[in-house]
Design a protein around this motif. Structure first.
Motif, mmCIF file in Angstrom:
data_model
loop_
_atom_site.group_PDB
_atom_site.id
_atom_site.type_symbol
_atom_site.label_atom_id
_atom_site.label_comp_id
_atom_site.label_asym_id
_atom_site.label_seq_id
_atom_site.Cartn_x
_atom_site.Cartn_y
_atom_site.Cartn_z
ATOM 1 N N TYR A 61 -25.669 -34.273 -52.927
ATOM 2 C CA TYR A 61 -26.342 -32.638 -52.502
ATOM 3 C C TYR A 61 -27.071 -32.282 -53.771
ATOM 4 O O TYR A 61 -27.638 -32.603 -54.813
ATOM 5 N N LEU A 62 -27.054 -30.894 -52.688
ATOM 6 C CA LEU A 62 -28.781 -30.227 -53.413
ATOM 7 C C LEU A 62 -28.502 -29.148 -53.468
ATOM 8 O O LEU A 62 -27.518 -28.296 -52.429
ATOM 9 N N VAL A 63 -29.039 -27.859 -54.469
ATOM 10 C CA VAL A 63 -28.814 -26.986 -54.233
ATOM 11 C C VAL A 63 -30.226 -26.419 -54.489
ATOM 12 O O VAL A 63 -30.921 -27.340 -55.501
ATOM 13 N N CYS A 64 -30.839 -25.536 -54.611
ATOM 14 C CA CYS A 64 -31.826 -24.291 -54.157
ATOM 15 C C CYS A 64 -31.696 -23.272 -54.332
ATOM 16 O O CYS A 64 -30.875 -22.482 -53.600
ATOM 17 N N GLY A 65 -33.086 -22.004 -55.822
ATOM 18 C CA GLY A 65 -32.922 -20.669 -55.063
ATOM 19 C C GLY A 65 -34.419 -20.248 -55.140
ATOM 20 O O GLY A 65 -34.794 -21.185 -55.486
ATOM 21 N N THR A 66 -33.819 -19.196 -54.276
ATOM 22 C CA THR A 66 -35.289 -18.466 -54.208
ATOM 23 C C THR A 66 -36.047 -16.944 -54.142
ATOM 24 O O THR A 66 -35.102 -16.446 -54.952
ATOM 25 N N ASP A 67 -37.328 -16.602 -54.501
ATOM 26 C CA ASP A 67 -37.337 -15.231 -54.737
ATOM 27 C C ASP A 67 -37.018 -14.695 -53.447
ATOM 28 O O ASP A 67 -36.372 -13.243 -53.859
ATOM 29 N N GLY A 68 -36.923 -15.134 -52.585
ATOM 30 C CA GLY A 68 -35.470 -14.416 -51.593
ATOM 31 C C GLY A 68 -34.807 -13.821 -51.681
ATOM 32 O O GLY A 68 -33.788 -13.050 -50.510
ATOM 33 N N GLU A 69 -33.861 -14.403 -52.704
ATOM 34 C CA GLU A 69 -32.465 -14.278 -53.331
ATOM 35 C C GLU A 69 -31.725 -15.097 -52.181
ATOM 36 O O GLU A 69 -30.216 -14.325 -52.451
ATOM 37 N N ALA A 70 -31.866 -16.081 -52.014
ATOM 38 C CA ALA A 70 -30.711 -16.695 -51.938
ATOM 39 C C ALA A 70 -30.870 -18.160 -52.060
ATOM 40 O O ALA A 70 -30.795 -18.601 -53.126
ATOM 41 N N ILE A 71 -29.817 -18.890 -52.260
ATOM 42 C CA ILE A 71 -29.198 -20.191 -53.291
ATOM 43 C C ILE A 71 -28.839 -21.001 -51.368
ATOM 44 O O ILE A 71 -28.519 -20.424 -50.897
ATOM 45 N N PHE A 72 -29.388 -22.219 -51.405
ATOM 46 C CA PHE A 72 -29.223 -22.949 -50.430
ATOM 47 C C PHE A 72 -28.420 -23.570 -50.652
ATOM 48 O O PHE A 72 -29.067 -24.661 -52.069
ATOM 49 N N VAL A 73 -27.499 -24.304 -50.725
ATOM 50 C CA VAL A 73 -26.399 -26.158 -50.493
ATOM 51 C C VAL A 73 -26.681 -26.522 -48.937
ATOM 52 O O VAL A 73 -26.842 -26.016 -48.583
ATOM 53 N N HIS A 74 -27.522 -27.852 -49.969
ATOM 54 C CA HIS A 74 -27.608 -28.807 -49.146
ATOM 55 C C HIS A 74 -26.416 -29.929 -49.024
ATOM 56 O O HIS A 74 -26.480 -30.423 -49.931
ATOM 57 N N ARG A 75 -25.558 -30.352 -48.313
ATOM 58 C CA ARG A 75 -24.439 -31.252 -48.898
ATOM 59 C C ARG A 75 -24.668 -32.587 -48.140
ATOM 60 O O ARG A 75 -23.901 -33.610 -48.535
#
Lengths: 652, 346
Positions: free
Chosen positions: B328-342
């Motif tokens: 699992y990977l999680v990242c957060g951006t300045d585009g106000e989005a959280i991405f979760v890669h499973r």
């Protein structure tokens, strides 16, 4: 002066009562209002000390709409990169899909707002959310129509199919009703049953209408034939198949044939015994009066328009739409009522008057999001004629700039605005340059982000000013090292000089250098300012001295003075530093070097003497200074003597 | 890319961290924390990605991260690390030292080390009220990140491109060792240590360069790789499979680095062997047998394959933070989005 299109809206400033005088200043998005000191003679009232901020665009502060701005930003940036070199034909599907992306973002946002509006307990908030939903709904409706008429610009035949889709999407309440009916115990006897069937027919969803009718037919075996006839009429209605091989004319013939058949059934009274089926038959034949009796189910004039086109003019062309639209509007609406803004916007769209649509939307909507994005998209489709504005460069850029500067006033969304400015070729950069300097820099990380934005765009003036701000701030906190590295980044020689000065001052007071990790690693940055070079070199001298490389240290020390790198005020310190070197057992300064050293000392003392001895200096300090000079002279003379002897001796 | 899940959260995300899970239970991570920045009111939020039973509950948007709880935080959240949820809040408010922004925090139970823009290193204990140890003026410039090298040694990176090693036992004011790139003083923003081979350290800097260092020798980086076109905000070795590394950057990209050594042995076996060999003989890496040197230090890019892949769909705004655990990977951006890669391929 130009006429105003609508009466300006009046905003009341709560704290300012009517007899006060207000002044104001424009901001990029907001207006600052303050009370001016205008005193009628005799009044002794002290003026109010508040400044009011009047926000034009409240929407950007809504947490849910922020998602709209963020997601659409992503789509916007993607749109700008759609290749210029592609032939316009192959670009059209891409533009349509971009438009659909925008709409799906609006939809997602709308759904979330709806959920929140339902779940919130605060009634005021709920109405606010409700208002936002209805605005988004209208936006989506307009956008969808623009997509059908302008971007997709479907030819006759498929145009109607698109319009039907448009109506179906926005009149989804039928499906809800149908679900209620079907879930009841006996659907055919439900009170809304016929409403659902008729609504289906009005929307051209004949397949679903037929399925509903089957249920009714089972209940009435006696009138089976009548239901069978209706079923076959509904199933036979021809629809144009886009992309097929069927020419439009052939479809037209087929459709007329079907229309005549329906008309025949109506004339011979096949459905006379059942009012519901007769109503449907009349709708199928396109009878306008009958359609107008169904106002309740149609609910809007544009639904009426599309239904009328469906059953009377299925091969309508986009250019003919305005005629039908106008007549439908007048037929449908109460002659006494005036059309709403939405009506006139849609009417303008049906008239293919893009500029009118954009203008009306700008007036009616409370934010720039919609007009900015749709204008940009239409501009990419090459649909906007060069429209001369009296200000700015062109319509697209003007609207984008308005939207982006609105975003920039937001404490967090300003980052999005940057990309919008990038895609405004004429004035975007100027806007960005003016605004970016005004971003408050709370942390270094934020400063780095702003710097990166400036550096990517070669905005060197702004880079310098930001670095300077950071340098001054760190300097205020007594973080000399940080301040120095910021000033090096700003390439600001004056500031670097100032900070080096502080470093040297600190050294004089404490006798040690601080922040060695930076000063020892200055490298070529040392050349930024003379004083910084001196600082670096002086530190190098200390390092050499510490490593007992006396000869090199001595040469460096001397060169600092002779090359005039060291400021005159620091010479005494340097000469004092030379003292221990002169006192070493080993000869370090050569005779020539000693001469130079002496010359420096003389120059210094003579310049000190010429400037009148300051009276406020305490006598004691003067004495110390004098002794120091004496000591130096003695040491130099001794060293010179030894050096001459040594240099004159031939080693055997 | 269907295993990637994006969620817009209406706040710019500065940090994302998984809640640690114990390796022994083979549990999958399901809770992560995020911190926001640049808002009028910043928040720390805990999210659940609901892998298990609760998927059935939130129909429609399965796997969408759900907010568990939120907590207001004064000022931008610049770094967070989770020990356990109960300790989380108490510490969150202790960061600001003297109103100078604290930039990074690292903990190794029960000690917590924070560093800040004031160039100070402060040591706390989770179960202790006051400050345990402070190193004033530890750095002349801003310290951007900190990580543990061993239990008593920490590594910091600063804004003039130096990597410093500190021994907390010595209570000295100067670092035990300074490593630096030659001369150009490019600020370093992040640092991470190889999970098994503690001498291998990776840093990322302002120019987007990835540096791998061997802290046992030399004071310049072992290898330099051009990774991003703008500031690299975070670098992370995969905690259990260190042949993989992840970096994210201001340019809006998230890279997955993978080295594969020529040896056919599975990497975890090889990793173990490396460890024992090196600890026994302290073999110098130069001239040594290539196969026993970690792929990260082999330096010669032609011999060891280093593959990089972009992990995110096109993305224009900065990726500020990432964390990786298991698949699992999680990242957060300045585009106000959280991405979760499973399903990260490790």
């Amino acid at each position: 002066m130009e006429e105003v299109d609508v009466e300006p809206v009046i905003t009341n400033i709560p704290a300012a009562s009517h007899d006060k005088h207000l002044g104001f200043a424009w901001g990029p998005g907001d207006i600052l209002v303050y009370e001016t000191l205008y005193k009628a003679s005799g009044s002794k009232r002290s003026p109010c000390t508040f400044i009011h901020e009047v926000r034009k665009d409240e929407d950007i502060y809504s947490p849910i709409l922020r998602k709209l701005f963020n997601e659409s930003h992503h789509i916007f940036v993607g749109l700008q990169t759609i290749g210029e070199d592609l032939p316009s034909k192959s670009k059209k599907p891409q533009f349509v899909s971009v438009s659909k992306n925008y709409r799906s973002v609006i939809r997602a946002c709308m759904e979330e707002l709806q959920q929140v509006a339902v779940s919130t307990k605060d009634s005021k908030l709920a109405t606010e959310y409700g208002n936002q939903v209805s605005i988004l709904l209208a936006i989506e409706l307009i956008w969808n129509l623009c997509e059908v008429l302008f971007i997709d610009a479907a030819p006759a035949g498929s145009l109607l199919l698109h319009l039907l889709d448009w109506i179906r999407l926005h009149r989804a309440d039928v499906d809800e009703k149908a679900r209620d009916v079907l879930q009841s115990e006996s659907p055919a006897e439900h009170c809304d049953y016929w409403d659902v069937v008729v609504s289906y027919v009005l929307q051209g969803r004949l397949e679903e209408a037929r399925q509903m009718l089957v249920k009714q037919a089972m209940l009435h075996p006696a009138s089976r034939n009548m239901y069978k006839l209706m079923d076959s009429l509904l199933s036979k209605m021809p629809f144009y198949k886009p992309g097929g091989t069927q020419p439009l004319a052939e479809f037209d013939v087929k459709w007329r044939h079907w229309h005549d058949e329906v008309d025949r059934c109506l004339q011979d009274g096949s459905f006379a015994s059942n009012q519901h089926l007769e109503l449907i038959c009349k709708i199928l034949v396109g009878d306008e009066d009958t359609l107008l009796t169904q106002k309740e189910l149609l609910s809007t004039w544009y639904h009426f328009l599309v239904t009328r086109l469906l059953f009377c003019h299925p091969t309508v062309k986009a250019t003919e739409l305005h005629f039908y639209a106008q007549s439908c509007l007048t037929m449908f609406l109460d002659p006494r009522s005036t059309p709403e803004p939405l009506d006139s916007i849609l009417l303008a769209a049906f008239e293919i008057d893009i500029h009118q649509v954009i203008k009306d939307c700008s007036i009616a909507l409370n934010n720039w999001w919609f007009v900015a994005h749709i204008t940009d998209l239409l501009d990419h489709c090459k649909l906007l004629k060069s429209h001369n504005l009296h200000f700015g460069s062109n319509l697209r850029e003007f609207l984008l700039l308005e939207y982006a500067s609105g975003l920039f006033t937001h404490h967090s969304l300003w980052q999005l605005a940057v990309d919008y400015f990038d895609h405004c070729s004429e004035f975007g950069r100027v806007y960005l340059e003016l605004l970016i300097e005004r971003v408050p820099l709370d942390t270094e990380r934020k400063a780095l982000k702003v710097l990166r934005i400036c550096e990517q765009r070669q905005m060197s003036e702004q880079v310098r000013s930001i670095c300077k701000i950071m340098a001054m701030r760190t300097l205020r906190n007594n973080r000399l090292g940080s301040a120095l590295s910021w000033s090096i980044r700003a390439k600001d020689a004056a500031l670097a000089t100032l900070i080096s000065e502080r470093f040297l001052q600190d050294y004089c007071e404490r006798g040690t250098f601080s922040d060695l990790d930076l000063i020892d690693n200055l490298g070529s940055a040392m050349l930024l300012s003379d004083r910084l070079t001196f600082l670096g070199k002086y530190r190098e001298f200390h390092k050499l001295y510490g490593e007992k490389r006396f000869r090199e240290a001595a040469t460096l020390l001397l060169s600092l003075m002779t090359a005039k790198i060291a400021p005159r005020s620091f010479w005494m310190t340097l000469l004092t530093d030379a003292l221990p070197l002169l006192e070493q057992k080993e000869v370090i300064f050569t005779a020539n070097q000693t001469y130079e050293l002496m010359y420096c000392l003389e120059e210094l003392t003579s310049s000190l003497n010429t400037t009148a001895p300051s009276k406020d200096k305490p006598m004691q300090e003067d004495e110390v200074e004098k002794t120091k000079v004496e000591l130096l002279r003695l040491a130099m003379a001794r060293n010179l003597a030894i050096a001459i002897v040594k240099e004159g001796t031939v080693e055997t | 890319m269907e295993s990637i899940n994006a969620k817009y959260v209406s706040q710019k995300i500065s940090k994302t961290r998984w809640k640690p899970v114990s390796h022994s239970t083979l549990q999958q991570p399901e809770i992560f924390a995020t911190g926001s920045w640049d808002n009028e009111e910043n928040k720390i939020s805990l999210w659940s990605i609901g892998n298990h039973e609760n998927v059935a509950m939130d129909d429609g948007n399965e796997g969408d991260p759900q907010v568990l709880c939120e907590h207001k935080h004064d000022g931008d959240v610049l770094d967070l690390q989770t020990l356990s949820v109960s300790q989380h809040w108490a510490r969150a408010h202790r960061y600001p030292c003297d109103s100078a922004p604290c930039t990074s925090v690292v903990c190794s139970s029960p000690e917590i080390v924070t560093v800040g823009e004031d160039g100070r290193i402060v040591v706390f204990r989770a179960d202790h009220e006051g400050v345990v140890q402070t190193i004033e003026n530890a750095d002349s410039s801003t310290i951007h990140a900190v990580t543990y090298l061993r239990t008593t040694e920490i590594l910091t990176v600063n804004s003039i491109g130096q990597l410093k090693m500190w021994d907390l036992r010595q209570h000295s004011k100067s670092p035990s060792q300074i490593f630096s790139l030659s001369g150009d003083r490019v600020p370093l923003h992040c640092v991470d240590r190889h999970p098994n081979q503690q001498h291998i350290v990776a840093t990322g800097g302002q120019d987007g360069m990835l540096c791998v260092w061997d802290v046992r020798q030399g004071n310049s980086p072992f290898s330099l790789m051009e990774a991003h076109s703008a500031e690299m905000w975070e670098v992370h070795f995969h905690p259990t499979n260190p042949d993989h590394m992840f970096t994210c950057s201001e340019d809006g990209s998230l890279l997955h680095w993978e080295t594969s050594s020529q040896s056919d042995l599975p990497s975890f076996l090889q990793g173990n062997r490396n460890n024992s060999m090196i600890s026994r003989s302290a073999m110098p890496s130069a001239g040594g047998n290539q196969s026993i040197i970690s792929a990260w230090l082999s330096g010669d890019s032609s011999k060891s394959r280093l593959e990089t892949t972009h992990m995110l769909p096109s993305q224009t705004l900065s990726v500020n933070s990432l964390d990786v655990l298991g698949h699992y990977l999680v990242c957060g951006t300045d585009g106000e989005a959280i991405f979760v890669h499973r399903q990260i391929p490790v």
